[in-house]
Design an enzyme around this catalytic site. Structure first.
Site, PDB file in Angstrom:
ATOM      1  N   TRP A   4       0.814  -1.213   0.000  1.00  0.00           N
ATOM      2  CA  TRP A   4       0.000   0.000   0.000  1.00  0.00           C
ATOM      3  C   TRP A   4       0.853   1.271   0.000  1.00  0.00           C
ATOM      4  O   TRP A   4       0.328   2.362  -0.200  1.00  0.00           O
ATOM      5  CB  TRP A   4      -0.879   0.018   1.277  1.00  0.00           C
ATOM      6  CG  TRP A   4      -0.065  -0.337   2.494  1.00  0.00           C
ATOM      7  CD1 TRP A   4       0.071  -1.583   3.046  1.00  0.00           C
ATOM      8  CD2 TRP A   4       0.800   0.522   3.240  1.00  0.00           C
ATOM      9  NE1 TRP A   4       0.965  -1.545   4.092  1.00  0.00           N
ATOM     10  CE2 TRP A   4       1.426  -0.254   4.242  1.00  0.00           C
ATOM     11  CE3 TRP A   4       1.102   1.890   3.185  1.00  0.00           C
ATOM     12  CZ2 TRP A   4       2.334   0.277   5.160  1.00  0.00           C
ATOM     13  CZ3 TRP A   4       2.012   2.415   4.095  1.00  0.00           C
ATOM     14  CH2 TRP A   4       2.615   1.607   5.066  1.00  0.00           C
ATOM     15  N   ASN A   5       2.169   1.175   0.265  1.00  0.00           N
ATOM     16  CA  ASN A   5       2.889   2.424   0.583  1.00  0.00           C
ATOM     17  C   ASN A   5       3.098   3.350  -0.615  1.00  0.00           C
ATOM     18  O   ASN A   5       3.084   4.566  -0.463  1.00  0.00           O
ATOM     19  CB  ASN A   5       4.192   2.137   1.346  1.00  0.00           C
ATOM     20  CG  ASN A   5       5.200   1.363   0.550  1.00  0.00           C
ATOM     21  OD1 ASN A   5       4.848   0.651  -0.384  1.00  0.00           O
ATOM     22  ND2 ASN A   5       6.460   1.490   0.912  1.00  0.00           N
ATOM     23  N   GLU A  54      10.680  -7.947  -3.725  1.00  0.00           N
ATOM     24  CA  GLU A  54      11.159  -6.632  -3.277  1.00  0.00           C
ATOM     25  C   GLU A  54      10.665  -6.470  -1.845  1.00  0.00           C
ATOM     26  O   GLU A  54       9.500  -6.183  -1.617  1.00  0.00           O
ATOM     27  CB  GLU A  54      10.565  -5.513  -4.154  1.00  0.00           C
ATOM     28  CG  GLU A  54      10.973  -5.554  -5.611  1.00  0.00           C
ATOM     29  CD  GLU A  54      12.401  -5.118  -5.848  1.00  0.00           C
ATOM     30  OE1 GLU A  54      13.105  -4.776  -4.876  1.00  0.00           O
ATOM     31  OE2 GLU A  54      12.827  -5.135  -7.011  1.00  0.00           O
ATOM     32  N   LEU A  55      11.578  -6.671  -0.886  1.00  0.00           N
ATOM     33  CA  LEU A  55      11.128  -6.730   0.508  1.00  0.00           C
ATOM     34  C   LEU A  55      11.619  -5.524   1.321  1.00  0.00           C
ATOM     35  O   LEU A  55      11.902  -4.476   0.759  1.00  0.00           O
ATOM     36  CB  LEU A  55      11.550  -8.072   1.116  1.00  0.00           C
ATOM     37  CG  LEU A  55      11.158  -9.297   0.256  1.00  0.00           C
ATOM     38  CD1 LEU A  55      11.625 -10.591   0.891  1.00  0.00           C
ATOM     39  CD2 LEU A  55       9.659  -9.341  -0.011  1.00  0.00           C
ATOM     40  N   GLU A  95      13.587  -3.499  10.630  1.00  0.00           N
ATOM     41  CA  GLU A  95      13.187  -2.310   9.865  1.00  0.00           C
ATOM     42  C   GLU A  95      12.234  -1.473  10.723  1.00  0.00           C
ATOM     43  O   GLU A  95      11.373  -2.025  11.404  1.00  0.00           O
ATOM     44  CB  GLU A  95      12.461  -2.779   8.594  1.00  0.00           C
ATOM     45  CG  GLU A  95      11.922  -1.655   7.743  1.00  0.00           C
ATOM     46  CD  GLU A  95      11.197  -2.163   6.483  1.00  0.00           C
ATOM     47  OE1 GLU A  95      10.514  -3.196   6.556  1.00  0.00           O
ATOM     48  OE2 GLU A  95      11.329  -1.495   5.446  1.00  0.00           O
ATOM     49  N   SER A 118       6.433  -7.447   2.833  1.00  0.00           N
ATOM     50  CA  SER A 118       7.200  -7.898   3.992  1.00  0.00           C
ATOM     51  C   SER A 118       7.902  -9.232   3.709  1.00  0.00           C
ATOM     52  O   SER A 118       7.524  -9.962   2.779  1.00  0.00           O
ATOM     53  CB  SER A 118       6.253  -8.066   5.183  1.00  0.00           C
ATOM     54  OG  SER A 118       5.268  -9.023   4.857  1.00  0.00           O
ATOM     55  N   LYS A 165      -2.906  -8.308  -7.250  1.00  0.00           N
ATOM     56  CA  LYS A 165      -3.508  -8.497  -5.917  1.00  0.00           C
ATOM     57  C   LYS A 165      -2.885  -7.376  -5.069  1.00  0.00           C
ATOM     58  O   LYS A 165      -1.749  -7.476  -4.599  1.00  0.00           O
ATOM     59  CB  LYS A 165      -3.147  -9.872  -5.349  1.00  0.00           C
ATOM     60  CG  LYS A 165      -3.834 -10.174  -4.010  1.00  0.00           C
ATOM     61  CD  LYS A 165      -2.984  -9.663  -2.863  1.00  0.00           C
ATOM     62  CE  LYS A 165      -3.587  -9.808  -1.498  1.00  0.00           C
ATOM     63  NZ  LYS A 165      -4.414  -8.668  -1.103  1.00  0.00           N
ATOM     64  N   CYS A 188      10.474   1.684   1.700  1.00  0.00           N
ATOM     65  CA  CYS A 188      11.452   0.597   1.860  1.00  0.00           C
ATOM     66  C   CYS A 188      12.875   1.141   1.786  1.00  0.00           C
ATOM     67  O   CYS A 188      13.758   0.693   2.503  1.00  0.00           O
ATOM     68  CB  CYS A 188      11.235  -0.462   0.794  1.00  0.00           C
ATOM     69  SG  CYS A 188      11.198   0.204  -0.870  1.00  0.00           S
TER      70      CYS A 188
HETATM   71  P1  NAP Z   1       2.771  -6.975   3.548  1.00  0.00           P
HETATM   72  O1  NAP Z   1       1.928  -7.122   4.737  1.00  0.00           O
HETATM   73  O2  NAP Z   1       3.710  -8.055   3.201  1.00  0.00           O
HETATM   74  O3  NAP Z   1       1.747  -6.727   2.324  1.00  0.00           O
HETATM   75  C1  NAP Z   1       2.205  -6.615   1.008  1.00  0.00           C
HETATM   76  C2  NAP Z   1       1.274  -7.407   0.102  1.00  0.00           C
HETATM   77  O4  NAP Z   1       1.412  -8.791   0.412  1.00  0.00           O
HETATM   78  C3  NAP Z   1      -0.192  -7.090   0.293  1.00  0.00           C
HETATM   79  O5  NAP Z   1      -0.849  -7.160  -0.936  1.00  0.00           O
HETATM   80  C4  NAP Z   1      -0.668  -8.188   1.218  1.00  0.00           C
HETATM   81  O6  NAP Z   1      -2.049  -8.437   1.125  1.00  0.00           O
HETATM   82  C5  NAP Z   1       0.133  -9.354   0.719  1.00  0.00           C
HETATM   83  N1  NAP Z   1       0.359 -10.410   1.689  1.00  0.00           N
HETATM   84  C6  NAP Z   1       0.520 -10.309   3.029  1.00  0.00           C
HETATM   85  N2  NAP Z   1       0.767 -11.521   3.564  1.00  0.00           N
HETATM   86  C7  NAP Z   1       0.764 -12.406   2.550  1.00  0.00           C
HETATM   87  C8  NAP Z   1       0.943 -13.810   2.463  1.00  0.00           C
HETATM   88  N3  NAP Z   1       1.197 -14.549   3.536  1.00  0.00           N
HETATM   89  N4  NAP Z   1       0.861 -14.391   1.252  1.00  0.00           N
HETATM   90  C9  NAP Z   1       0.609 -13.673   0.160  1.00  0.00           C
HETATM   91  N5  NAP Z   1       0.432 -12.334   0.173  1.00  0.00           N
HETATM   92  C10 NAP Z   1       0.500 -11.713   1.346  1.00  0.00           C
HETATM   93  O7  NAP Z   1       3.630  -5.664   3.571  1.00  0.00           O
HETATM   94  P2  NAP Z   1       3.190  -4.198   3.953  1.00  0.00           P
HETATM   95  O8  NAP Z   1       3.206  -4.071   5.405  1.00  0.00           O
HETATM   96  O9  NAP Z   1       1.937  -3.838   3.240  1.00  0.00           O
HETATM   97  O10 NAP Z   1       4.354  -3.349   3.268  1.00  0.00           O
HETATM   98  C11 NAP Z   1       5.440  -2.900   3.956  1.00  0.00           C
HETATM   99  C12 NAP Z   1       6.674  -3.726   3.634  1.00  0.00           C
HETATM  100  O11 NAP Z   1       6.927  -3.688   2.229  1.00  0.00           O
HETATM  101  C13 NAP Z   1       7.895  -3.112   4.287  1.00  0.00           C
HETATM  102  O12 NAP Z   1       8.713  -4.119   4.803  1.00  0.00           O
HETATM  103  C14 NAP Z   1       8.583  -2.412   3.120  1.00  0.00           C
HETATM  104  O13 NAP Z   1       9.946  -2.188   3.309  1.00  0.00           O
HETATM  105  C15 NAP Z   1       8.282  -3.348   1.999  1.00  0.00           C
HETATM  106  N6  NAP Z   1       8.450  -2.663   0.707  1.00  0.00           N
HETATM  107  C16 NAP Z   1       9.503  -3.026  -0.090  1.00  0.00           C
HETATM  108  C17 NAP Z   1       9.707  -2.367  -1.295  1.00  0.00           C
HETATM  109  C18 NAP Z   1      10.875  -2.728  -2.195  1.00  0.00           C
HETATM  110  O14 NAP Z   1      10.889  -2.276  -3.343  1.00  0.00           O
HETATM  111  N7  NAP Z   1      11.858  -3.482  -1.759  1.00  0.00           N
HETATM  112  C19 NAP Z   1       8.845  -1.347  -1.671  1.00  0.00           C
HETATM  113  C20 NAP Z   1       7.794  -1.013  -0.831  1.00  0.00           C
HETATM  114  C21 NAP Z   1       7.599  -1.694   0.351  1.00  0.00           C
HETATM  115  P3  NAP Z   1      -3.063  -7.950   2.267  1.00  0.00           P
HETATM  116  O15 NAP Z   1      -3.003  -6.470   2.318  1.00  0.00           O
HETATM  117  O16 NAP Z   1      -4.379  -8.478   1.803  1.00  0.00           O
HETATM  118  O17 NAP Z   1      -2.590  -8.588   3.535  1.00  0.00           O
END
Ligand code: NAP
Length: 455
Positions: A130-131, A228-229, A359, A207, A154, A262
């Site tokens: 979402w960010n 991309e985490l 993080e 994540s 998704k 991130c």
């Molecule tokens: P998140 O909870 O992992 O959610 C990201 C996406 O993954 C959402 O669409 C979420 O769906 C889905 N998801 C969550 N758990 C899942 C699972 N077990 N299996 C499949 N899909 C799943 O992450 P966030 O909190 O939204 O985002 C923040 C993280 O993203 C931070 O760690 C940040 O650093 C990282 N990030 C990395 C980058 C990069 O380019 N490296 C860029 C931006 C953000 P739901 O919303 O339906 O749970």
């Protein structure tokens, strides 16, 4: 359970969505495969005309779409518009370059002709965060579609309005039905999609826990992934740096997007000779930030995305202080409605504190003092993550040491880490693998076919 959009400035529910049924998802996956077969036969020129239209719509509607971003995830309206305009540039970049990026690559052998041929692989599931609700999607979707793949989005459950808006933009831009589809499903339904034979690959930005789950399933299904985490980027400041500029850019690098990026600078590693002066400037800059209504142009920092994000950063700060760290400013939740948090700076962080290795996805900077470039790089590498990094120095040997020895997907010198469609983007270690953007981003989901023609 419905999928909910909630305004983080007020905590109020804006909209609720019913999740798609399994039958409906299966039909969309099949449609995605048919759309891919049609798309790969369409010329680059025709694809580019549609992709340019995507860019045009993003630019024209940045104000309107920007309001939805601000409402759903709390970023300032100013930064939402900047994100949408950057996304338009990303779409334009691939409209212009995709044909070159995919051109056959001749290799001399003893055959009549041999070369690499870049070919699309089919429908790709994009699990997105979402960010940066528009940029994260466009930076994947523009190269994927220009290559001839189709996109199944998704999106994070809290930004469904953005996800539907994006689907609509691709339709209005002239792409045929099925090229870009949003799946309104909870994360518990991702596995079912990944195991469907029509889905050929997956990309996830988010994540570690989500990334490793998607990668494990794709491993069983033998499907390629890009991850991309998270990150905990180092921002190293050496004595020869322009301290005023480093502190100004460092403030932006840590607090942009309400501290939820991130590639934000999360660990400031500062040489002892300039530690006190740099610290004073950073504290001054943080204290001057305006926190409040993200729709107002004068606001620097809006709310965090959710109550759970607010709870998490409060826990991390408390834990650091319990371990002996010191809070220099801010670092507290703001009472009242919404999920507002005062940006903070913490120093004297011991290794036992969670934020030494975790993080912080909120506007909190960790400040570390070191005595040499070697010590700075060692500390920078003492992290499970390896996304971006930044070093501030005019000494060429220090610049070279940082470029050679920091374990990260990027090193920026005298600038903050940022993404640019012309440059590859991605991490190492627990920040993920694979690359987005540039030629690498487009080829990540191509079959690199070997062609060898003999008499
Ligand atoms: P998140 O909870 O992992 O959610 C990201 C996406 O993954 C959402 O669409 C979420 O769906 C889905 N998801 C969550 N758990 C899942 C699972 N077990 N299996 C499949 N899909 C799943 O992450 P966030 O909190 O939204 O985002 C923040 C993280 O993203 C931070 O760690 C940040 O650093 C990282 N990030 C990395 C980058 C990069 O380019 N490296 C860029 C931006 C953000 P739901 O919303 O339906 O749970």
């Amino acid at each position: 359970m419905p999928i909910v959009s909630r305004n983080p400035s007020t905590g109020e529910i804006i909209k609720q969505f019913e999740s798609y049924s399994d039958e409906c998802v299966d039909k969309l996956l099949l449609k995605s495969y048919s759309a891919h077969k049609k798309l790969k036969k369409i010329s680059f020129n025709k694809r580019a005309v549609c992709m340019m239209a995507v860019a045009r719509i993003l630019n024209t509607e940045s104000e309107k779409l920007g309001k939805i971003l601000t409402q759903e995830m709390g970023k300032t309206h100013t930064s939402a518009i900047a994100e949408i305009k950057k996304s338009a540039l990303g779409a334009e970049h691939y409209a212009i370059t995709a044909e070159d990026y995919m051109a056959d690559d001749i290799i001399k052998t003893n055959a009549l002709k041999s070369y690499r041929s870049y070919q699309p692989i089919g429908p790709i599931l994009a699990v997105m965060p979402w960010n940066y609700p528009v940029w994260q999607v466009i930076r994947f979707a523009a190269p994927a579609i220009m290559a001839g793949n189709t996109v199944l989005l998704k999106h994070a459950s809290n930004v469904t309005q953005c996800a539907l808006y994006l689907e609509d933009i691709f339709k209005r831009a002239g792409f045929h039905d099925g090229v870009f589809q949003t799946l309104i499903i909870p994360s518990s339904k991702v596995e079912r999609v990944l195991r469907n034979e029509n889905v050929r690959a997956a990309t996830l930005t988010g994540s570690e826990i989500a990334g490793s789950s998607v990668a494990a399933i794709c491993g069983q299904e033998i499907k390629p992934t890009v991850l991309e985490l998270g990150g905990s980027d180092a921002f190293i400041v050496m004595p020869s740096a322009d301290l005023e500029k480093a502190a100004a850019v460092g403030t932006t690098a840590r607090t942009q997007n309400n501290g939820q990026s991130c590639i934000a600078a999360k660990r400031f590693i500062v040489h002892a000779e300039v530690y006190e002066v740099f610290k004073e400037k950073l504290v001054r800059n943080f204290a001057a930030l305006k926190i409040g209504d993200p729709m107002k142009p004068e606001t620097d920092i809006g709310p965090l995305v959710s109550q759970s994000s607010l709870n998490e950063v409060e826990d991390q700060v408390k834990n650091a202080l319990d371990c002996g760290a010191e809070l220099l400013c801010g670092g507290k939740a703001i009472k009242g409605q919404g999920y507002f948090f005062q940006p903070g700076i913490i120093e004297k962080i011991p290794k036992s504190a969670r934020i030494y290795s975790e993080e912080i996805f909120a506007p909190v900077a960790g400040l570390y003092e070191v005595n040499s470039i070697e010590e700075a790089i060692e500390l920078a590498n003492d992290s499970p993550f390896g996304l971006g990094s930044s070093i501030w120095t005019s000494e060429l040997d220090e610049q070279k040491q940082a470029i050679d020895d920091i374990e990260a997907g990027a090193t920026f010198v005298n600038a903050m880490t940022s993404s640019d469609p012309r440059l590859p983007f991605g991490g190492i270690k627990r920040s993920g693998y694979g690359r987005e953007l540039a030629a690498e981003g487009l080829r990540a989901f191509c079959n690199i076919k070997t062609v060898s023609i003999h008499e």
